[in-house]
Design an enzyme around this catalytic site. Structure first.
Site, mmCIF file in Angstrom:
data_model
loop_
_atom_site.group_PDB
_atom_site.id
_atom_site.type_symbol
_atom_site.label_atom_id
_atom_site.label_comp_id
_atom_site.label_asym_id
_atom_site.label_seq_id
_atom_site.Cartn_x
_atom_site.Cartn_y
_atom_site.Cartn_z
ATOM 1 N N GLU A 276 0.826 -1.209 0.000
ATOM 2 C CA GLU A 276 0.000 0.000 0.000
ATOM 3 C C GLU A 276 0.861 1.260 0.000
ATOM 4 O O GLU A 276 0.473 2.277 -0.581
ATOM 5 C CB GLU A 276 -0.947 -0.017 1.204
ATOM 6 N N TRP A 279 1.411 1.787 -3.447
ATOM 7 C CA TRP A 279 0.342 2.518 -4.130
ATOM 8 C C TRP A 279 0.548 4.025 -4.005
ATOM 9 O O TRP A 279 0.262 4.790 -4.938
ATOM 10 C CB TRP A 279 -1.019 2.116 -3.561
ATOM 11 N N TRP A 307 -22.782 12.151 -17.684
ATOM 12 C CA TRP A 307 -23.030 12.439 -16.272
ATOM 13 C C TRP A 307 -24.423 13.042 -16.084
ATOM 14 O O TRP A 307 -24.993 13.636 -16.998
ATOM 15 C CB TRP A 307 -21.987 13.426 -15.739
ATOM 16 N N ASN A 343 -10.156 3.402 4.535
ATOM 17 C CA ASN A 343 -9.821 3.146 3.130
ATOM 18 C C ASN A 343 -10.929 2.425 2.370
ATOM 19 O O ASN A 343 -11.288 2.792 1.247
ATOM 20 C CB ASN A 343 -8.543 2.303 3.061
ATOM 21 N N TRP A 361 -16.526 12.636 -11.200
ATOM 22 C CA TRP A 361 -15.553 12.308 -10.148
ATOM 23 C C TRP A 361 -14.826 13.537 -9.644
ATOM 24 O O TRP A 361 -14.375 13.576 -8.486
ATOM 25 C CB TRP A 361 -14.552 11.268 -10.663
ATOM 26 N N TRP A 384 -9.670 8.661 -7.209
ATOM 27 C CA TRP A 384 -10.928 8.982 -7.880
ATOM 28 C C TRP A 384 -10.951 8.478 -9.316
ATOM 29 O O TRP A 384 -11.979 7.985 -9.796
ATOM 30 C CB TRP A 384 -11.190 10.485 -7.812
#
Length: 489
Positions: A276, A279, A307, A343, A361, A384
């Site tokens: 992580e 990440w 959208w 998370n 987003w 996102w």
């Protein structure tokens, strides 16, 4: 007497601070400086929660410096002009700082480095915020990775990192340049909404090291098992400390190694956690190579996604934790009260906004930016776009998180929902994650009435999922993505 300025930014610590360490070795006098220039970060100047954290982190840094015979000089204004003023006032011959990787910061730092060197000043930057510099990891064809797993495998070939640097010896100064009081920066809110943040966090290097020690002692080895359970103390809560540089990733790696007898990658929990951290590295890597992504989807076809057009009320319900989906609302209220969200729940609330509400987003990214104490441009953007399916290594477009199933799987006893939605505390676990399914006799037994104590769902989950997928079908033309979680730290 040889004098150097050390320009602090988001590296608000004394240990494992390469710029400070080098300056202390190479010069007789070191003057730590913080320049408040939010206009240089536009349009991504720190949000309200991050400003709160910054205030207390700067205060903690100054206390730590004074304990070592030093002092933090705070100034406001243009960074280059202020550095030149300080050079003139102190006779400094060198300026050192640690690198940051946001596009606007990179551009500014290049200008400042060139200008100071043209003035005859030593101007050097050093790596401190990441394990791996973003430009040093490329595929065999010399192009950047777009999938996390091969990226992380390439990084592991360069790891483990070097040992963290100790706190250097800092010589005091007989005369400090003038500084503005910390309160002058007006980082704290004028209306006192920050009590929840103060109760939840201890900004500063000392708080960061205490949290790292606690995590390694109580949750690191079980991280793989409990990281997805928001009602458990199974995650590190180190992300704001990392963002503000109160802690370095090298220190985290070293602590994980110490807790696992020297080989953290051989321990499932530690290896999962360090992945992580990977990440986080990948987020900065992607932002470095694709600097337009905070505003625009990496996959251009997503600019045509249909959208929802009129979404102001729906967005407000999401922001306030009033969607009628308990796990979503619990996460949004945790965010508002503490400046942080678990998370697993971050992925869920993001999926709900983008795929069930069909709200762009970017709206969610902006809300997170203003309300998260760990608001980080790289991680926020990657998270996102991952959820929306429009970035590198994106979640498959057809993956829509189900709030009911997520709650039943990861909050089966309702500990998380009951904590953040006290109006649902009396509900049996069987109805907690979908209170609209309660039979008619249940409200009398629980003193709970849907629509009065808690809202009806703002969208129908099944129908909204179908609408979202229909929109994706119109623009679909991608390849399968690597599974992962871009929001974690």
């Amino acid at each position: 007497m040889s004098t150097a300025l050390v320009w602090f930014r988001r590296d608000l610590r004394l240990a494992d601070h390469p710029a400070l360490h080098h300056a202390a070795l190479a010069h007789q006098r070191v003057i730590p400086v913080y320049i408040h220039a939010p206009q240089e970060d536009a349009p991504w100047s720190p949000g309200a929660a991050a400003r709160w954290w910054l205030h207390y982190s700067l205060r903690a840094l100054n206390v730590a410096l004074e304990q070592h015979g030093s002092h933090l000089v705070i100034r406001q204004g243009d960074s280059l002009a202020t550095l030149r003023e300080l050079i003139g006032e102190t006779g400094a011959t060198a300026v050192y700082w640690n690198r940051l990787y946001e596009p606007a910061t990179i551009a500014r730092d290049r200008v400042i480095k060139a200008a100071l060197r043209a003035d005859g000043i030593i101007a050097e930057s050093r790596p401190a915020a990441l394990l791996i510099e973003p430009w040093t990891v490329l595929k065999a064809d010399a192009t950047p990775y777009q999938v996390f797993t091969p990226f992380w495998k390439a990084c592991l070939l360069k790891l483990p990192p070097a040992a963290p640097l100790p706190v250097p010896l800092l010589a005091g100064s007989a005369l400090w340049p003038a500084a503005v009081p910390l309160e002058t920066l007006e980082l704290l809110p004028r209306i006192g909404w920050d009590a929840g943040l103060a109760a939840a966090w201890q900004p500063g290097e000392t708080g960061a090291l205490r949290q790292l020690e606690r995590f390694c002692a109580t949750a690191l080895t079980g991280y793989a098992q409990w990281r997805d359970w928001p009602g458990q103390e199974g995650v590190s809560r180190l992300s704001p400390h990392l963002h503000f540089g109160e802690l370095s990733p090298r220190q985290i790696w070293a602590a994980a190694a110490l807790a696992t007898s020297g080989d953290p990658l051989a321990n499932k929990g530690a290896a999962t956690y360090l992945r992580e951290i990977g990440w986080r590295e990948f987020a900065h890597y992607v932002l470095y190579h694709w600097p337009h992504t905070p505003e625009q989807p990496l996959q251009a076809r997503f600019t045509a996604y249909p959208w929802r057009e009129d979404y102001a009320d729906l967005l407000c319900a999401w922001q306030q934790g009033q969607t009628g989906y308990p796990l979503v609302d619990a996460g949004m209220r945790q965010l508002w009260q503490t400046g942080w969200m678990h998370n697993r729940v971050r992925m869920l609330v993001a999926s709900f906004l983008v795929k069930n509400c069909r709200i762009p987003w970017q709206e969610g990214a902006r809300w997170f930016w203003d309300t998260l104490v760990d608001a980080d441009l790289a991680s926020n953007t990657l998270g996102w776009q991952w959820t929306a399916g429009c970035g590198v290594d994106a979640a498959p477009y057809f993956r829509v998180f189900n709030p009911m199933l997520q709650g039943e799987k990861f909050d089966p006893d309702g500990a998380y929902v009951r904590r953040w939605l006290p109006e649902l505390a009396s509900l049996p676990a069987s109805f907690l994650h979908q209170p609209w399914t309660m039979p008619p006799a249940e409200p009398a037994a629980t003193a709970f009435t849907l629509g009065r104590h808690y809202p009806h769902p703002v969208v129908d989950f099944a129908a909204s999922r179908t609408e979202a997928l229909a929109g994706y079908e119109r623009i679909k033309a991608g390849t399968p993505a690597d599974e992962g979680n871009a929001f974690r730290t």
